[in-house]
Design an enzyme around this catalytic site. Structure first.
Site, PDB file in Angstrom:
ATOM      1  N   SER A  10     -62.038  21.815  13.296  1.00 31.52           N
ATOM      2  CA  SER A  10     -63.432  21.389  13.136  1.00 31.52           C
ATOM      3  C   SER A  10     -64.227  21.439  14.433  1.00 31.52           C
ATOM      4  O   SER A  10     -65.364  21.898  14.445  1.00 31.52           O
ATOM      5  CB  SER A  10     -63.551  20.001  12.516  1.00 31.52           C
ATOM      6  N   GLY A 130     -67.643  13.634  25.546  1.00 28.96           N
ATOM      7  CA  GLY A 130     -68.788  12.744  25.326  1.00 28.96           C
ATOM      8  C   GLY A 130     -68.962  12.460  23.849  1.00 28.96           C
ATOM      9  O   GLY A 130     -68.159  12.910  23.024  1.00 28.96           O
ATOM     10  N   SER A 132     -69.750  13.162  20.552  1.00 25.81           N
ATOM     11  CA  SER A 132     -70.083  14.436  19.890  1.00 25.81           C
ATOM     12  C   SER A 132     -69.185  14.689  18.694  1.00 25.81           C
ATOM     13  O   SER A 132     -68.121  15.275  18.827  1.00 25.81           O
ATOM     14  CB  SER A 132     -69.910  15.580  20.891  1.00 25.81           C
ATOM     15  N   ALA A 134     -68.120  16.685  15.458  1.00 24.63           N
ATOM     16  CA  ALA A 134     -68.289  18.066  15.003  1.00 24.63           C
ATOM     17  C   ALA A 134     -69.324  18.146  13.867  1.00 24.63           C
ATOM     18  O   ALA A 134     -70.172  19.037  13.849  1.00 24.63           O
ATOM     19  CB  ALA A 134     -66.938  18.600  14.521  1.00 24.63           C
ATOM     20  N   LYS A 185     -60.706   6.173  24.748  1.00 24.34           N
ATOM     21  CA  LYS A 185     -61.617   5.582  23.759  1.00 24.34           C
ATOM     22  C   LYS A 185     -61.016   5.647  22.347  1.00 24.34           C
ATOM     23  O   LYS A 185     -61.320   4.808  21.494  1.00 24.34           O
ATOM     24  CB  LYS A 185     -62.987   6.270  23.798  1.00 24.34           C
ATOM     25  N   SER A 248     -65.259   8.935  12.596  1.00 25.64           N
ATOM     26  CA  SER A 248     -64.129   8.787  13.510  1.00 25.64           C
ATOM     27  C   SER A 248     -62.810   8.603  12.766  1.00 25.64           C
ATOM     28  O   SER A 248     -62.623   7.644  12.017  1.00 25.64           O
ATOM     29  CB  SER A 248     -64.363   7.587  14.439  1.00 25.64           C
ATOM     30  N   ASN A 250     -59.965   7.942  14.180  1.00 19.91           N
ATOM     31  CA  ASN A 250     -59.235   6.826  14.782  1.00 19.91           C
ATOM     32  C   ASN A 250     -59.724   5.502  14.199  1.00 19.91           C
ATOM     33  O   ASN A 250     -58.927   4.631  13.886  1.00 19.91           O
ATOM     34  CB  ASN A 250     -59.385   6.867  16.307  1.00 19.91           C
TER      35      ASN A 250
END
Ligand SMILES: NC(=O)c1ccc[n+]([C@@H]2O[C@H](COP(=O)([O-])OP(=O)(O)OC[C@H]3O[C@@H](n4cnc5c(N)ncnc54)[C@H](O)[C@@H]3O)[C@@H](O)[C@H]2O)c1
Length: 325
Positions: A10, A130, A132, A134, A185, A248, A250
């Site tokens: 992706s 940073g 971002s 997809a 992160k 996200s 995660n």
């Protein structure tokens, strides 16, 4: 410029849109089964509404993909030691290798740029990192990122190559800080997903983001990064997006864990790489090596690998000895 994206999942596909838009030639390299599927379907299942841009050459052949001025490494972190060495002889002095994967090399316990620099033939290494996703980059939604490299010229080239009207790229010389922010992160995002999965609110999320960046910064400084990098796009910026966005993986993984799913069931449900899981383990080793306190990373490791219940992990974080901020 001739560019090759190694790992055309992706993120690779979203970045290909920017490169094509800027007039660069793009080759997308990936494993044979996946390339065959892409040729047949024209899309990636995790990016269902995004077509492969016209003109992109798809290949599973390393030699065919090797003729490039700039390589983008967009593999999942775990796949880098398996797939990248085939390209190492082509990563020569005049080439730029841009790492866009976010994680740490688990078996050697080093950063991805250190690993690629060790196996390369002297290329210039940069990271592009940073806030971002997809899904948003591919739709041209305004996004800002950081191109970091110890080589100023390489950072500037990466900035020029990727910048579009909707994708603004800043530069930095703090490769280490940019990489550590991008990798760590994901561990805090697992914690944010757990917090939401347990039904906690905005207070808890804000606490995790703030205390999360505090521990990432502590480790980064101990390793030699610049403190201000962690206040920027690759630090706080990426942490905010990954802890608050439905995109996200995660965060979603943390959410599933909090709802009682095992780690195995969680990873199966998500399907694609959940980078925070392996990064959590390596981050803990880094914390020990540099003698840095990382309470959130420690508790996430206990939840992931020692079957500790997410509720008990939160309780233990709250019961820690009172401290100055
Ligand atoms: N998706 C995003 O929004 C996004 C944004 C920024 C950074 N990233 C980072 O980029 C990296 C890739 O993420 P993604 O979302 O594109 O994942 P993905 O799973 O969609 O893509 C990874 C690609 O690597 C390929 N691959 C894996 N093992 C391979 C091997 N041994 N040989 C050849 N190819 C192999 C897979 O086939 C897949 O196409 C991750 O580190 C992620 O953290 C992702």
């Amino acid at each position: 410029m001739k560019t090759t994206i190694i790992g055309f999942g992706s993120w690779g596909i979203a970045l290909a849109h920017l490169l094509v838009q800027n007039g660069h030639t793009v080759t997308g390299w990936d494993n044979p089964a996946y390339i065959e599927k892409l040729r047949k379907n024209g899309i990636n299942e995790y990016l269902p509404n995004v077509a492969i841009p016209d003109g992109v050459r798809l290949t599973d052949n390393v030699e065919a993909a090797a003729d490039a001025d700039l390589f983008v490494v967009a593999l999942s972190t775990k796949a880098i030691p398996a797939a990248a060495p085939a390209f190492s002889q082509y990563f020569t002095q005049e080439k730029i290798v841009v790492i866009v994967s976010k994680g740490l090399e688990e078996s050697r316990q080093i950063r991805l740029s250190q690993y690629l620099s060790e196996i390369s033939a002297g290329c210039k290494i940069a990271v592009l990192t940073g806030p971002s996703h997809a899904e948003e980059v591919a739709q041209g939604i305004p996004t800002t990122v950081l191109a970091a490299s110890e080589c100023e010229e390489a950072a500037k080239i990466v900035q020029t190559v990727f910048s579009t009207e909707s994708f603004r790229v800043y530069t930095s010389s703090d490769l280490l800080g940019a990489e550590m922010g991008g990798a760590l992160k994901n561990v805090i995002a697992l914690a944010a997903g757990i917090s939401d999965g347990l039904g906690f609110g905005d207070n808890a999320k804000a606490a995790l983001i703030t205390r999360g960046i505090a521990e990432i910064t502590r480790l980064g400084i101990a390793m030699g990064a610049k403190p201000q990098t962690f206040a920027g796009l690759s630090g706080t910026g990426d942490l905010i997006v990954t802890c608050t966005s439905v995109h996200s993986r995660n965060w979603r993984a943390g959410n599933l864990l909090a709802k009682g799913n095992s780690l195995e069931a969680t990873l199966t449900e998500i399907g694609a790489a959940v980078e925070g899981v392996n990064t959590a383990k390596t981050a803990l080793s880094f914390a020990k090596k540099y003698d840095v306190e990382m309470p959130i990373v420690e508790e996430i490791n206990r939840v992931l690998f020692e079957n500790k219940s997410p509720k008990a992990a939160v309780a233990d974080l709250m019961r820690r000895e009172p401290k100055d901020e």
